[in-house]
Design an enzyme around this catalytic site. Structure first.
Site, mmCIF file in Angstrom:
data_model
loop_
_atom_site.group_PDB
_atom_site.id
_atom_site.type_symbol
_atom_site.label_atom_id
_atom_site.label_comp_id
_atom_site.label_asym_id
_atom_site.label_seq_id
_atom_site.Cartn_x
_atom_site.Cartn_y
_atom_site.Cartn_z
ATOM 1 N N SER A 1 -4.953 -8.070 -29.318
ATOM 2 C CA SER A 1 -5.608 -7.077 -30.171
ATOM 3 C C SER A 1 -6.165 -7.760 -31.415
ATOM 4 O O SER A 1 -5.487 -8.566 -32.046
ATOM 5 C CB SER A 1 -4.607 -6.004 -30.600
ATOM 6 O OG SER A 1 -4.139 -5.333 -29.454
ATOM 7 N N GLN B 157 -0.728 -16.924 -32.052
ATOM 8 C CA GLN B 157 -0.597 -16.453 -30.662
ATOM 9 C C GLN B 157 -1.917 -16.587 -29.909
ATOM 10 O O GLN B 157 -1.934 -16.934 -28.729
ATOM 11 C CB GLN B 157 -0.156 -14.991 -30.637
ATOM 12 C CG GLN B 157 1.302 -14.797 -30.973
ATOM 13 C CD GLN B 157 1.828 -13.484 -30.416
ATOM 14 O OE1 GLN B 157 1.859 -13.260 -29.223
ATOM 15 N NE2 GLN B 157 2.231 -12.600 -31.296
ATOM 16 N N ASP C 163 3.084 1.809 -33.371
ATOM 17 C CA ASP C 163 2.127 1.094 -32.530
ATOM 18 C C ASP C 163 1.267 2.128 -31.811
ATOM 19 O O ASP C 163 1.744 2.835 -30.932
ATOM 20 C CB ASP C 163 2.872 0.214 -31.519
ATOM 21 C CG ASP C 163 1.952 -0.786 -30.841
ATOM 22 O OD1 ASP C 163 0.718 -0.530 -30.786
ATOM 23 O OD2 ASP C 163 2.450 -1.818 -30.373
ATOM 24 N N ARG D 5 -1.404 1.582 -29.985
ATOM 25 C CA ARG D 5 -2.282 0.995 -28.976
ATOM 26 C C ARG D 5 -2.062 1.595 -27.591
ATOM 27 O O ARG D 5 -0.979 2.026 -27.252
ATOM 28 C CB ARG D 5 -2.057 -0.528 -28.905
ATOM 29 C CG ARG D 5 -2.568 -1.220 -30.130
ATOM 30 C CD ARG D 5 -2.235 -2.676 -30.121
ATOM 31 N NE ARG D 5 -0.802 -2.932 -30.192
ATOM 32 C CZ ARG D 5 -0.287 -4.139 -30.312
ATOM 33 N NH1 ARG D 5 -1.063 -5.195 -30.352
ATOM 34 N NH2 ARG D 5 1.019 -4.308 -30.384
#
Ligand code: ZN
Length: 212
Positions: free
Chosen positions: A67, A85, A141, A143
């Protein structure tokens, strides 16, 4: 019609809106990729995928679903581990020879850039990342990985090895028809500054992080 074929029909219907806008070669520091632009039917539905090698093979390709994080990925912020990451994922996919990095414009775990900055302000006042999101009226979160699953299917990658520490991402992708044959930890070396943030992700959001 049984439930399975009804679900398949629904998925076909949803996938109908998904289009490849363009694809092009993308040489990177971590190897040569092909970049695909995807557009869905919704205004918010767009993403890019960096694809390397044969991702349709029977050997599950390595996949990172990342993301967007403007502050981390681009501006090198150490408040989070996003850039580390992202780079580790590109490196691993580059070495693996076949894989996909899916880059989703869902900034701030889905709450948008301005709200992410508001959450940072609250965190500077002493809240952790989960408390800050909740104070702003958002889920910890927000998402959703359905669009990601559609893109992976379009690329022919229905069985994958997922680079992630997030069990919720695994659960959601599987619920949308992607078989996660293996979860590969994505844990780069992290700075002292992002340690508190990662501790919260581990304690409150169930992320699987070693040594935090
Ligand atoms: Zn970030």
């Amino acid at each position: 019609m049984n439930r399975k074929s009804q679900a398949r029909k629904r998925t076909r219907k949803k996938n109908k809106g998904l289009q490849i806008a363009a694809h092009a070669q993308l040489p990177t520091r971590y190897g040569r990729f092909t970049i695909y632009g995807f557009e869905g039917r919704g205004a918010q539905e767009e993403a890019v995928a960096l694809v390397r090698g044969n991702v349709k093979s029977r050997i599950a390709p390595l996949v990172r679903v990342h993301s967007q994080c403007l502050t981390g990925d681009v501006l090198t912020s150490l408040r989070c581990d996003c850039r580390a990451q992202l780079e580790l994922s590109l490196k691993k996919i580059g070495q693996a020879g076949a894989g996909i990095l899916l880059y989703l414009p869902q900034e701030g775990r889905g709450i948008g850039l301005m709200n992410k900055l508001r959450a940072y302000e609250l965190q500077d006042g002493g809240m952790d990342t989960v408390q800050a999101n909740e104070t702003l009226g958002f889920a910890a979160d927000a998402r959703d990985y359905e669009f990601s699953a559609q893109i992976l299917k379009k690329l022919g990658a229905t069985k994958i090895r997922l680079l992630s520490n997030n069990p919720e991402k695994v659960r959601q992708l599987e619920s949308f028809g992607i078989r996660v044959a293996e979860r590969v930890p994505c844990q780069p070396r992290i700075s002292k500054i992002s340690r508190a943030y990662l501790k919260t992700k581990k304690r409150k959001m169930g992320h699987l992080l070693e040594g935090i």
